[in-house]
Enzyme design. Structure first.
Site, mmCIF file in Angstrom:
data_model
loop_
_atom_site.group_PDB
_atom_site.id
_atom_site.type_symbol
_atom_site.label_atom_id
_atom_site.label_comp_id
_atom_site.label_asym_id
_atom_site.label_seq_id
_atom_site.Cartn_x
_atom_site.Cartn_y
_atom_site.Cartn_z
ATOM 1 N N GLY A 55 22.914 8.788 -22.879
ATOM 2 C CA GLY A 55 23.008 9.743 -21.767
ATOM 3 C C GLY A 55 23.509 9.018 -20.542
ATOM 4 O O GLY A 55 23.467 7.778 -20.486
ATOM 5 N N CYS A 82 21.401 3.540 -26.859
ATOM 6 C CA CYS A 82 21.944 3.432 -25.497
ATOM 7 C C CYS A 82 20.885 3.846 -24.470
ATOM 8 O O CYS A 82 19.855 3.204 -24.362
ATOM 9 C CB CYS A 82 23.240 4.229 -25.386
ATOM 10 S SG CYS A 82 24.150 3.791 -23.903
ATOM 11 N N TYR A 83 21.093 4.946 -23.736
ATOM 12 C CA TYR A 83 20.056 5.397 -22.782
ATOM 13 C C TYR A 83 18.719 5.545 -23.519
ATOM 14 O O TYR A 83 17.659 5.206 -22.990
ATOM 15 C CB TYR A 83 20.471 6.738 -22.161
ATOM 16 C CG TYR A 83 19.381 7.371 -21.317
ATOM 17 C CD1 TYR A 83 19.207 7.018 -19.981
ATOM 18 C CD2 TYR A 83 18.510 8.326 -21.868
ATOM 19 C CE1 TYR A 83 18.193 7.592 -19.208
ATOM 20 C CE2 TYR A 83 17.498 8.899 -21.112
ATOM 21 C CZ TYR A 83 17.338 8.530 -19.782
ATOM 22 O OH TYR A 83 16.341 9.087 -19.031
ATOM 23 N N HIS A 169 26.335 1.976 -29.845
ATOM 24 C CA HIS A 169 26.342 3.284 -30.522
ATOM 25 C C HIS A 169 26.685 3.137 -32.004
ATOM 26 O O HIS A 169 27.864 3.086 -32.359
ATOM 27 C CB HIS A 169 27.382 4.199 -29.855
ATOM 28 C CG HIS A 169 27.006 4.635 -28.485
ATOM 29 N ND1 HIS A 169 26.298 5.782 -28.233
ATOM 30 C CD2 HIS A 169 27.225 4.055 -27.276
ATOM 31 C CE1 HIS A 169 26.096 5.907 -26.935
ATOM 32 N NE2 HIS A 169 26.655 4.866 -26.330
ATOM 33 N N GLU A 171 26.650 5.381 -34.198
ATOM 34 C CA GLU A 171 27.236 6.620 -34.727
ATOM 35 C C GLU A 171 28.756 6.679 -34.568
ATOM 36 O O GLU A 171 29.427 7.490 -35.206
ATOM 37 C CB GLU A 171 26.595 7.835 -34.028
ATOM 38 C CG GLU A 171 26.988 8.053 -32.569
ATOM 39 C CD GLU A 171 26.178 7.211 -31.578
ATOM 40 O OE1 GLU A 171 25.583 6.200 -32.001
ATOM 41 O OE2 GLU A 171 26.164 7.540 -30.375
ATOM 42 N N ASP A 227 37.112 28.871 -39.878
ATOM 43 C CA ASP A 227 35.737 28.986 -39.386
ATOM 44 C C ASP A 227 35.211 30.412 -39.487
ATOM 45 O O ASP A 227 34.116 30.648 -39.994
ATOM 46 C CB ASP A 227 35.639 28.513 -37.925
ATOM 47 C CG ASP A 227 36.285 27.157 -37.728
ATOM 48 O OD1 ASP A 227 36.364 26.406 -38.718
ATOM 49 O OD2 ASP A 227 36.717 26.852 -36.603
ATOM 50 N N LYS A 369 34.409 20.526 -38.343
ATOM 51 C CA LYS A 369 35.353 21.260 -39.199
ATOM 52 C C LYS A 369 35.240 20.856 -40.680
ATOM 53 O O LYS A 369 35.209 21.711 -41.562
ATOM 54 C CB LYS A 369 36.768 20.993 -38.684
ATOM 55 C CG LYS A 369 37.870 21.698 -39.415
ATOM 56 C CD LYS A 369 37.905 23.166 -39.104
ATOM 57 C CE LYS A 369 38.987 23.558 -38.185
ATOM 58 N NZ LYS A 369 38.809 24.852 -37.552
#
Ligand code: XMP
Length: 513
Positions: A55, A82-83, A169, A171, A227, A369
């Site tokens: 964040g 992180c944060y 990070h 991810e 979608d 997606k």
């Protein structure tokens, strides 16, 4: 559905859904919730693990998002990123301070591979960092398990309390072995078995839709794109004939697309759906007359869509629910999280303030997606539909720079049809993330058959991407581009120049507006 759940607590980071998606890739179901979720709710959900996101705030700022430190004492494993790592340190009595040197981007990290979080991870990795604060001193009971040249605590752990934290990070794709770290967390720390599959998502979504809608009537905004098609079939499995799909032909579709959509979802198609096609091309062109600003065009199209749905809902009578095929990148780019508005996707930020439905249901809102496509396959939707080119709700309205007119729509429809045909003839269609022709508002001088022309320039775009959040320009062979260009200027009246867009995302976006 399998009970194994990991919760991501969102503290305002850009990558919160990406974390959830990486966990789902490990076959563990994962949901993002606001950091205010509350301890009682968390206990009720019985997660196998919790992840605190990054964040933009500083933990010392009074207004910074914080949860209570009792979350760290539930015995549920927590990973702070992180944060989130700084918050874990702060809540546990460690020291967080402004780093003398901020780290942004790819950073070399020294890893202590004896930590279970880093099992099978290399001792030196390149990781994605983005921080100005850092953990200056770890809390009591914690130990440092990664460092960088300027960051003394790039990762820390307290094995007894199952608390782990990384300043970088894991991810993000740029972090080497990042997915391995997340899988170590969910399997080795949280003890997940990894039995979740996309079919579980489909079953769970069907159950929760049924619970929410009861016997109510539902209207689905169907554009024929991937979608909304997946959303429509999912809804039809959930509520059967309570559902009516409304397909708005706004005159901003690709060539012949209206008829193609009707062939699949209409009475002659394989689905037993209530299907209504509303032809209202002139209505949209009228509303867009003289409008050149992209956000204004998006908002007008978004509003007009809703008005058409409301009118159709009135004709059906007592429709409570509107279903849209919104997916995660639409949400984030419309700036509905804490991130900046990039563009108002017509089905989220492009919605008018007042919408005459009791509730809007967006069953795919949390998915990327490629996850939507997996859900489509699970639902038995034919591959040619699931792997269709993505097409934005505002359609050609955002592929025509400047004012939209029916003449320009026909130009771009014809140019795009030629481009798609030649891409398929060259066997390139399956390998590309997205490709289309767009129309610039540039007119330039040319010469054709001894005559001077002063006509439009068409732009060809082709990108490689899997998540549509970032994209690389595709390298289309020159001979294919040459053939497309020559056919377009010869076959499409009003065009005398064809350009190829070589920019990625960022800095450009995939669509031109
Ligand atoms: P951009 O242009 O933002 O596009 O890089 C990312 C992906 O989203 C599609 N897109 C939209 N889809 N409504 C949609 O349903 C919209 O308003 C919208 N705008 C962009 C775009 O085609 C690409 O696949």
């Amino acid at each position: 559905m399998d009970k194994e759940l990991v919760i991501v607590l969102d503290f305002g980071g850009q990558y919160n859904q990406l974390i959830a998606r990486r966990v789902r890739e490990c076959n563990v179901y994962c949901e993002v919730h606001p950091y205010t979720l509350g301890i009682e709710k968390i206990k009720e959900m019985e997660p196998k693990g919790i992840i605190f996101t990054g964040g933009p705030d500083s933990v010392y700022d009074d207004k910074s998002p914080r949860c209570g430190n009792e979350i760290l004492s539930l015995g549920i494993p927590v990973l702070g990123i992180c944060y989130g790592s700084q918050l874990m340190a702060y809540l546990s009595g460690g020291k967080v301070a402004t780093a003398p040197v901020s780290e942004f981007g790819k950073t070399e990290v020294n890893i202590d591979t004896s930590s279970v979080l880093f099992q099978d991870v290399s001792e030196k990795i390149v990781a994605w960092m983005s921080h100005t604060d850092y953990i200056a001193e770890v809390p009591e009971g914690f130990r440092v398990c990664a460092t960088t040249a300027v960051c003394p605590v790039a990762a820390m752990e307290c094995v007894e309390r199952k608390l782990y934290a990384t300043q970088f990070h894991p991810e993000v794709m740029h972090t080497q072995d990042g997915t391995k770290m997340l899988s170590n967390f969910v399997y080795k720390v949280c003890g997940c078995a990894g039995t979740w599959k996309m079919s579980s998502f489909v079953d769970e979504a069907i159950n929760s839709i049924r619970e929410k809608t009861g016997n109510g009537k539902v209207l689905c905004a169907l554009s024929g794109g991937v979608d909304s098609s997946v959303a429509a079939v999912l809804m039809s499995k959930a509520v059967g004939k309570q559902l009516t799909c409304v397909f708005v032909d706004h005159g901003l579709l690709r060539k012949n697309e209206g008829d193609e959509v009707e062939a699949v979802f209409g009475p002659e198609g394989p689905y037993d759906l209530n299907f209504i096609r509303v032809n209202c091309q002139e209505r949209f062109y009228r509303k867009l007359k003289g409008i050149t600003e992209p956000e204004q065009k998006r908002k007008i199209i978004g509003e007009e869509f809703i008005r058409v749905f409301e009118e159709e809902a009135k004709k059906i009578g007592a429709v409570d629910f509107l279903v849209q095929g919104t997916i995660y990148p639409d949400v984030i780019e419309s700036g509905l999280g804490k991130s900046a508005v990039i563009k108002s996707h017509h089905n989220v930020g492009g919605l008018p303030d007042c919408v005459d439905f009791k509730e809007i249901i967006e069953p795919l809102r949390m998915l990327f997606k490629d996850e939507v496509r997996k859900a489509g396959i699970e639902l038995g939707i034919p591959e040619n539909l699931v792997f269709r080119q993505p097409f934005p709700g505002p359609g050609l309205g955002i592929r025509i720079i400047g004012e939209v007119t029916s003449e320009k729509c026909h130009i771009v429809q014809d140019a795009d049809a030629i481009y798609r045909e030649e891409i398929a003839n060259a066997g390139l269609d399956k390998g590309l993330g997205q490709y289309f022709a767009a129309l610039t508002n540039m007119r330039s001088v040319g010469v054709m058959g001894d005559y001077r022309t002063y006509d439009y320039a068409v732009v060809l775009r082709a990108v490689n991407t899997s998540d549509f959040m970032t994209a690389e320009p595709a390298q289309i062979p020159w001979n294919v581009l040459g053939k497309v260009a020559s056919r377009i200027v010869n076959e499409v009246k009003g065009v005398n120049r064809v350009l190829y867009d070589c920019t990625g995302k960022p800095p450009a976006t995939i669509e031109l507006e």
